[in-house]
Design an enzyme around this catalytic site. Sequence first.
Site, PDB file in Angstrom:
ATOM      1  N   ASP A   1       1.886   9.245  13.959  1.00 32.84           N
ATOM      2  CA  ASP A   1       2.493   7.912  13.868  1.00 32.84           C
ATOM      3  C   ASP A   1       3.999   7.995  13.621  1.00 32.84           C
ATOM      4  O   ASP A   1       4.596   9.069  13.661  1.00 32.84           O
ATOM      5  CB  ASP A   1       1.797   7.083  12.787  1.00 32.84           C
ATOM      6  CG  ASP A   1       2.085   7.593  11.387  1.00 32.84           C
ATOM      7  OD1 ASP A   1       2.352   8.794  11.245  1.00 32.84           O
ATOM      8  OD2 ASP A   1       2.059   6.796  10.425  1.00 32.84           O
TER       9      ASP A   1
ATOM     10  N   SER B   1       6.287   3.370   8.815  1.00 35.36           N
ATOM     11  CA  SER B   1       5.133   4.094   9.331  1.00 35.36           C
ATOM     12  C   SER B   1       4.710   3.655  10.731  1.00 35.36           C
ATOM     13  O   SER B   1       5.485   3.752  11.658  1.00 35.36           O
ATOM     14  CB  SER B   1       3.986   3.969   8.343  1.00 35.36           C
ATOM     15  OG  SER B   1       2.957   4.832   8.726  1.00 35.36           O
TER      16      SER B   1
ATOM     17  N   THR C   1       0.824  -1.207   0.000  1.00 34.37           N
ATOM     18  CA  THR C   1       0.000   0.000   0.000  1.00 34.37           C
ATOM     19  C   THR C   1       0.863   1.264   0.000  1.00 34.37           C
ATOM     20  O   THR C   1       0.524   2.264  -0.610  1.00 34.37           O
ATOM     21  CB  THR C   1      -0.911   0.033   1.251  1.00 34.37           C
ATOM     22  OG1 THR C   1      -1.562  -1.229   1.385  1.00 34.37           O
ATOM     23  CG2 THR C   1      -1.959   1.120   1.163  1.00 34.37           C
TER      24      THR C   1
ATOM     25  N   THR D   1      -7.671   2.095  -1.268  1.00 36.71           N
ATOM     26  CA  THR D   1      -6.880   2.451  -0.086  1.00 36.71           C
ATOM     27  C   THR D   1      -5.454   2.825  -0.474  1.00 36.71           C
ATOM     28  O   THR D   1      -4.847   2.178  -1.320  1.00 36.71           O
ATOM     29  CB  THR D   1      -6.855   1.241   0.877  1.00 36.71           C
ATOM     30  OG1 THR D   1      -8.200   0.985   1.272  1.00 36.71           O
ATOM     31  CG2 THR D   1      -6.004   1.513   2.093  1.00 36.71           C
TER      32      THR D   1
ATOM     33  N   GLU E   1      -9.864   6.476   6.535  1.00 32.97           N
ATOM     34  CA  GLU E   1     -10.338   6.112   7.874  1.00 32.97           C
ATOM     35  C   GLU E   1      -9.177   5.783   8.809  1.00 32.97           C
ATOM     36  O   GLU E   1      -9.334   5.822  10.029  1.00 32.97           O
ATOM     37  CB  GLU E   1     -11.308   4.926   7.806  1.00 32.97           C
ATOM     38  CG  GLU E   1     -10.811   3.672   7.084  1.00 32.97           C
ATOM     39  CD  GLU E   1      -9.707   2.921   7.776  1.00 32.97           C
ATOM     40  OE1 GLU E   1      -9.785   2.779   9.003  1.00 32.97           O
ATOM     41  OE2 GLU E   1      -8.772   2.472   7.081  1.00 32.97           O
TER      42      GLU E   1
ATOM     43  N   LYS F   1      -0.416  12.320   3.161  1.00 35.88           N
ATOM     44  CA  LYS F   1      -1.243  12.724   4.288  1.00 35.88           C
ATOM     45  C   LYS F   1      -0.327  13.395   5.305  1.00 35.88           C
ATOM     46  O   LYS F   1       0.886  13.238   5.256  1.00 35.88           O
ATOM     47  CB  LYS F   1      -2.008  11.545   4.878  1.00 35.88           C
ATOM     48  CG  LYS F   1      -1.191  10.347   5.316  1.00 35.88           C
ATOM     49  CD  LYS F   1      -2.143   9.248   5.767  1.00 35.88           C
ATOM     50  CE  LYS F   1      -1.412   7.994   6.243  1.00 35.88           C
ATOM     51  NZ  LYS F   1      -1.029   7.099   5.130  1.00 35.88           N
TER      52      LYS F   1
ATOM     53  N   ASP G   1       2.624  11.022   9.296  1.00 29.97           N
ATOM     54  CA  ASP G   1       1.568  11.335   8.335  1.00 29.97           C
ATOM     55  C   ASP G   1       0.167  11.033   8.854  1.00 29.97           C
ATOM     56  O   ASP G   1      -0.820  11.424   8.235  1.00 29.97           O
ATOM     57  CB  ASP G   1       1.823  10.688   6.966  1.00 29.97           C
ATOM     58  CG  ASP G   1       1.955   9.188   7.026  1.00 29.97           C
ATOM     59  OD1 ASP G   1       1.900   8.621   8.133  1.00 29.97           O
ATOM     60  OD2 ASP G   1       2.149   8.569   5.957  1.00 29.97           O
TER      61      ASP G   1
ATOM     62  N   LYS H   1      10.350   3.947   0.635  1.00 30.91           N
ATOM     63  CA  LYS H   1       9.368   4.371  -0.357  1.00 30.91           C
ATOM     64  C   LYS H   1       9.989   5.459  -1.215  1.00 30.91           C
ATOM     65  O   LYS H   1      10.708   6.314  -0.704  1.00 30.91           O
ATOM     66  CB  LYS H   1       8.149   4.918   0.394  1.00 30.91           C
ATOM     67  CG  LYS H   1       7.001   5.314  -0.488  1.00 30.91           C
ATOM     68  CD  LYS H   1       5.794   5.645   0.360  1.00 30.91           C
ATOM     69  CE  LYS H   1       6.009   6.876   1.190  1.00 30.91           C
ATOM     70  NZ  LYS H   1       4.796   7.434   1.766  1.00 30.91           N
TER      71      LYS H   1
HETATM   72  C1  VG1 Z   1      -2.852   1.076   5.868  1.00 31.39           C
HETATM   73  C2  VG1 Z   1      -4.117   1.903   5.878  1.00 31.39           C
HETATM   74  C3  VG1 Z   1      -4.149   2.822   4.668  1.00 31.39           C
HETATM   75  C4  VG1 Z   1      -2.885   3.677   4.654  1.00 31.39           C
HETATM   76  C5  VG1 Z   1      -1.664   2.791   4.702  1.00 31.39           C
HETATM   77  C6  VG1 Z   1      -0.382   3.585   4.805  1.00 31.39           C
HETATM   78  O1  VG1 Z   1      -2.826   0.267   4.714  1.00 31.39           O
HETATM   79  O2  VG1 Z   1      -5.251   1.079   5.904  1.00 31.39           O
HETATM   80  O3  VG1 Z   1      -5.299   3.600   4.714  1.00 31.39           O
HETATM   81  O4  VG1 Z   1      -2.830   4.460   3.484  1.00 31.39           O
HETATM   82  O5  VG1 Z   1      -1.729   1.940   5.838  1.00 31.39           O
HETATM   83  O6  VG1 Z   1      -0.383   4.408   5.930  1.00 31.39           O
HETATM   84  P1  VG1 Z   1      -3.266  -1.296   4.720  1.00 31.39           P
HETATM   85  O7  VG1 Z   1      -3.018  -1.780   3.319  1.00 31.39           O
HETATM   86  O8  VG1 Z   1      -2.430  -1.970   5.768  1.00 31.39           O
HETATM   87  O9  VG1 Z   1      -4.707  -1.311   5.113  1.00 31.39           O
HETATM   88  V1  VG1 Z   1       1.066   4.765   6.677  1.00 31.39           V
HETATM   89  O10 VG1 Z   1       0.770   5.963   7.777  1.00 31.39           O
HETATM   90  O11 VG1 Z   1       1.397   3.229   7.331  1.00 31.39           O
HETATM   91  O12 VG1 Z   1       2.142   5.126   5.491  1.00 31.39           O
HETATM   92 CO    CO Z   2       2.473   6.756   8.426  1.00 35.93          CO
END
Ligand code: VG1
Ligand code: CO
Length: 545
Positions: A279, A113, A18, A346, A366, A378, A283, A126
């Site tokens: 976090d 993250s 993601t 997502t 969310e 974000k 972000d 990333k």
């Molecule tokens: C999770 C969240 C998603 C967010 C992603 C990265 O992904 O659900 O909404 O964009 O983390 O956030 P997943 O595929 O585990 O549901 V961050 O703050 O970890 O860069």
């Molecule tokens: Co993050």
Amino acid sequence: MKNNSKPAKPYFDQKPGTSGLRKKVTVFQQPGYLHNFVQSTFNTASNLKGNLLILGGDGRFYNSQAIQIILKIAAANGVKHVMVGENGLLSTPAVSHLIRKYNAAGGFILSASHNPGGPEGDFGIKFNISNGGHAPTSFTDTVFETSKTLSHFQMTDDADIPLDKQQTCYMGEMKIDVIDSVQDYAELMEHLFDFPRIKQLFKSGVLSMCFDAMHAVTGPYAKEIFEKRLSANNDAVINGIPKEDFAGGHPDPNLAHATDLLNKLNAGPAAPVFGAASDGDGDRNMILGQNFFVNPSDSLAIMTANAHLLPGYKMGIRGVARSLPTSRAVDKVAESMGIECYETPTGWKFFGNLLDDKRITLCGEESFGSGSDHIREKDGLWAVLFWLNLIAVKKQSIEEITRSHWQHFGRHYYTRHDYEAIDSDIANELMQKLREKSDSLTGKKLSGQKIIISDDFSYTDPVDKSITKNQGIRIIFENESRIVYRLSGTGTEGATLRIYIEKYETNPEHHNIETQTALADLITIANEISAVKTLSGKQVPDVIT
Ligand code: VG1
Ligand code: CO
């Protein structure tokens, strides 16, 4: 000219999820593992040669080593100039901003993250492109293909560069600026929000806050912005020193993990009136009032309805976007404002095109994420400042602002149930069964409610027309209730099933029910349709947010 070419060991598991490539630290420590991914990125992003690169991370274990490796690979690949954060620290939003402000060709963000850190924890990397946002899937697919067959990487044999003070130095012909991690970002925030007004409220003693940096990257940013520039109470920032292992914690700002903050906010009348957390990489955000939690989906809706009251958004909002699982609270606001509301898969990368094409001003997820067109990520502290500014304008508490929003637009009760570390085969089987079942559910009634849509969400990007399939099973009822199922793309152990459940309630007399109670019927339906308990062997979710 020195020969910097070194034999590479191809790896076959470097497909980003993601948000970048996330693995256990021990995976990244394998010989040539990081090198393989970074060189594959350089091969794909040909514009890095002769240009500026931004580099930094959230300070987790392996951050410093990774930075030195990337600097030497960058030098050998002909990068002209690198700006790297002091002590290797840059938050994700700060990197996005620096790329845009200094016209960089791209940037590497070193972070996993919200995942835990330390030698046994997770690491991640990333690459963001020149608009400051995530590289698109077409780019990361090419990196992945390259990483499987790479025969050589380029890397100089230079000595490590000290990162503990701001300075300019060189690696061969490549200039390296070790920069203040905070200044540029703090300046941007001052442009968007009414700092004098917020400051006045802090000084008068009406406003007090507690921000939990969770021992992650936002500590130095929060101290500069809240304590120095806004004169907040001098104990406003807790857990403000970044630690390699986040002091053993889980740097995820939610009710399950930000316990220090919760204890402060719920400590009775002397507690600060405003609470927030971010976090690992800065972000995400969580917003709290005294004994009151703002659901992130509601936060996006409230921001949309009120943005015009803040200096950076006084021209109004073009449109908004939310990810599929995010509640439809913002849809109600967009509808009443007569602006477009986009529904994306997502992950922040899907907002990039909408922002660049000026279709939207605000977007959110969310998962405690919100942001705007000021950058292409974000932004946790931005969201906190947004709320502080809103309090200063409205002279109301967090709870009052939220409740009056519900009164006007209705309330979307919302929860997410996570079942973590399930065997991957079992998780895939569960999703496959749901997919097969979903077609036949359309038109059926469950608990007296008719299902009007049941499918596997597919997204066509309105800008570049790219199609992204299989983004989550959604079941939508006639009364606007909704259940969504998807597998996480950021975990590093087995699979994580996320079940998202929401219910729309217009009657203000029914706005005071505890969330899990309000959603109890739907939770039962969601569990039964997926047979999650039988298949996962778990009787309760691991995390409820
Ligand atoms: C999770 C969240 C998603 C967010 C992603 C990265 O992904 O659900 O909404 O964009 O983390 O956030 P997943 O595929 O585990 O549901 V961050 O703050 O970890 O860069
Ligand atoms: Co993050």
